[in-house]
Design a protein around this motif. Structure first.
Motif, PDB file in Angstrom:
ATOM      1  N   ARG A   1       0.837  -1.208   0.000  1.00  0.00           N
ATOM      2  CA  ARG A   1       0.000   0.000   0.000  1.00  0.00           C
ATOM      3  C   ARG A   1       0.872   1.259   0.000  1.00  0.00           C
ATOM      4  O   ARG A   1       0.559   2.244  -0.681  1.00  0.00           O
ATOM      5  N   ALA A   2       1.938   1.232   0.788  1.00  0.00           N
ATOM      6  CA  ALA A   2       2.833   2.390   0.841  1.00  0.00           C
ATOM      7  C   ALA A   2       3.411   2.688  -0.540  1.00  0.00           C
ATOM      8  O   ALA A   2       3.552   3.846  -0.940  1.00  0.00           O
ATOM      9  N   LYS A   3       3.734   1.631  -1.269  1.00  0.00           N
ATOM     10  CA  LYS A   3       4.290   1.799  -2.611  1.00  0.00           C
ATOM     11  C   LYS A   3       3.226   2.270  -3.601  1.00  0.00           C
ATOM     12  O   LYS A   3       3.455   3.206  -4.384  1.00  0.00           O
ATOM     13  N   ALA A   4       2.060   1.630  -3.570  1.00  0.00           N
ATOM     14  CA  ALA A   4       1.027   1.911  -4.575  1.00  0.00           C
ATOM     15  C   ALA A   4       0.300   3.221  -4.330  1.00  0.00           C
ATOM     16  O   ALA A   4       0.043   3.990  -5.265  1.00  0.00           O
TER      17      ALA A   4
ATOM     18  N   GLY B   1       9.276   4.871  -2.376  1.00  0.00           N
ATOM     19  CA  GLY B   1      10.180   4.111  -3.239  1.00  0.00           C
ATOM     20  C   GLY B   1      10.932   3.000  -2.539  1.00  0.00           C
ATOM     21  O   GLY B   1      10.932   1.854  -2.979  1.00  0.00           O
ATOM     22  N   ARG B   2      11.591   3.319  -1.420  1.00  0.00           N
ATOM     23  CA  ARG B   2      12.439   2.346  -0.723  1.00  0.00           C
ATOM     24  C   ARG B   2      11.920   2.160   0.701  1.00  0.00           C
ATOM     25  O   ARG B   2      11.719   3.127   1.433  1.00  0.00           O
TER      26      ARG B   2
ATOM     27  N   LEU C   1      10.955   4.811   4.406  1.00  0.00           N
ATOM     28  CA  LEU C   1      10.030   4.379   5.456  1.00  0.00           C
ATOM     29  C   LEU C   1      10.585   3.121   6.101  1.00  0.00           C
ATOM     30  O   LEU C   1      11.118   2.256   5.417  1.00  0.00           O
ATOM     31  N   ILE C   2      10.470   3.031   7.431  1.00  0.00           N
ATOM     32  CA  ILE C   2      10.871   1.829   8.166  1.00  0.00           C
ATOM     33  C   ILE C   2       9.625   1.210   8.786  1.00  0.00           C
ATOM     34  O   ILE C   2       8.857   1.892   9.468  1.00  0.00           O
ATOM     35  N   ILE C   3       9.418  -0.070   8.545  1.00  0.00           N
ATOM     36  CA  ILE C   3       8.317  -0.819   9.156  1.00  0.00           C
ATOM     37  C   ILE C   3       8.906  -1.852  10.100  1.00  0.00           C
ATOM     38  O   ILE C   3       9.808  -2.606   9.725  1.00  0.00           O
ATOM     39  N   VAL C   4       8.412  -1.906  11.323  1.00  0.00           N
ATOM     40  CA  VAL C   4       8.904  -2.854  12.323  1.00  0.00           C
ATOM     41  C   VAL C   4       7.838  -3.898  12.607  1.00  0.00           C
ATOM     42  O   VAL C   4       6.709  -3.561  12.969  1.00  0.00           O
ATOM     43  N   SER C   5       8.203  -5.159  12.424  1.00  0.00           N
ATOM     44  CA  SER C   5       7.334  -6.270  12.835  1.00  0.00           C
ATOM     45  C   SER C   5       7.610  -6.514  14.308  1.00  0.00           C
ATOM     46  O   SER C   5       8.571  -7.199  14.679  1.00  0.00           O
TER      47      SER C   5
END
Length: 275
Positions: free
Chosen positions: A6-9, A14-15, A102-106
């Motif tokens: 979703r963040a990309k679309a 981008g990264r 963007l950083i996503i943490v699981s």
């Protein structure tokens, strides 16, 4: 995986870097983005736990995504010191080199000392420290853009303590609540990084400083309170040799740890810190 897509679309990011500290291997994001050079996936997990036979050191991306998947399998018994060293010596340098937007943490809390499924020794201050390092890194490289996804954690008595520590770091506010279990957990044997683990990490740190051609293919084997599994140790040696790294001598007395696997569903809660 859906959050990245979703963040990309929708938001045209981008990264993206995904950092997974859940006790289980982050296999879903690895499989989804194994060939995607725009997504860095880093999984710090209990070695060969769940899913079985996944999360190996040698799985570091494929095709255009070579070098953008990093697995850090820690042996059962790894504690506060091992996790923080993994972060400071491998995770943070790899993410910094990748320069995500963007950083996503699981954010799973099943690596705690009393989790009924995991066999690690983390406590609330471990997760607080990891969150602080990620937030500081995000402020440095991507304008503070961090998304925390609450994943596993099966100790109903202790997960709230870990979650609160992360929320306090994200909000910058302390509630004044004191973790009642912390004095016991932080003084358990094996919480500090052990000498033989530090020896292995020094070799990986040297490799990270030299820089790998494949984005950031630095890998590491650390843990606390236990010896290294022979098969994993041999694999680690082979991977390091392939990358041009070097090591000290591995322990001569090695005993593998085995245990059964259980499959649990996680409830996802999105907590966002935006600049």
């Amino acid at each position: 995986v859906l959050a990245v897509q979703r963040a990309k679309a929708v938001h045209k990011v981008g990264r993206i870097a995904i950092v997974d500290w859940d006790v289980h291997h982050g296999n879903s994001q690895e499989h989804a983005f194994l060939e995607d050079p725009g997504v860095l996936t880093v999984s710090v997990h209990q070695d060969n736990y769940y899913p079985p036979d996944s999360g190996h050191l040698a799985e570091n991306g494929r095709g255009a995504g070579a070098g953008t998947n990093i697995n850090i399998p820690l042996p059962p018994g790894s504690g506060h010191g091992a996790y923080l060293e993994a972060w400071s010596r491998v995770v943070v340098p790899a993410v910094r080199k990748f320069r995500p937007e963007l950083i996503i943490v699981s954010s799973g809390f099943d690596g705690s000392a009393v989790d009924p499924l995991g066999r690690m020794l983390c406590h609330s201050e471990t997760y607080r420290a990891l969150a602080r390092m990620i937030l500081s890194l995000a402020d440095e490289i991507c304008g503070g853009r961090v998304v925390m996804l609450h994943e596993g954690g099966y100790s109903t008595a202790y997960v709230p303590n870990c979650g609160l520590a992360v929320l306090e770091e994200m909000s910058g506010q302390r509630t004044g609540f004191a973790d009642p279990f912390l004095p016991v957990f932080e003084n358990m044997g094996g919480q500090k990084l052990q000498p033989h683990q530090d020896q292995l990490e020094r070799g990986d740190e040297e490799e990270a400083e030299r820089g790998a051609d494949q984005q950031s293919a630095d890998v590491l084997v650390v843990g606390a309170g236990g010896d290294l599994d022979p098969a994993r140790a041999a694999l680690g040696e082979a991977v390091y040799d392939e990358l041009g790294g070097s090591h000290g001598t591995l322990p001569s007395s090695i005993s593998p740890t085995t245990r059964s696997w259980a499959d649990w569903m996680s409830v996802f809660c999105f907590l966002t810190k935006a600049s």
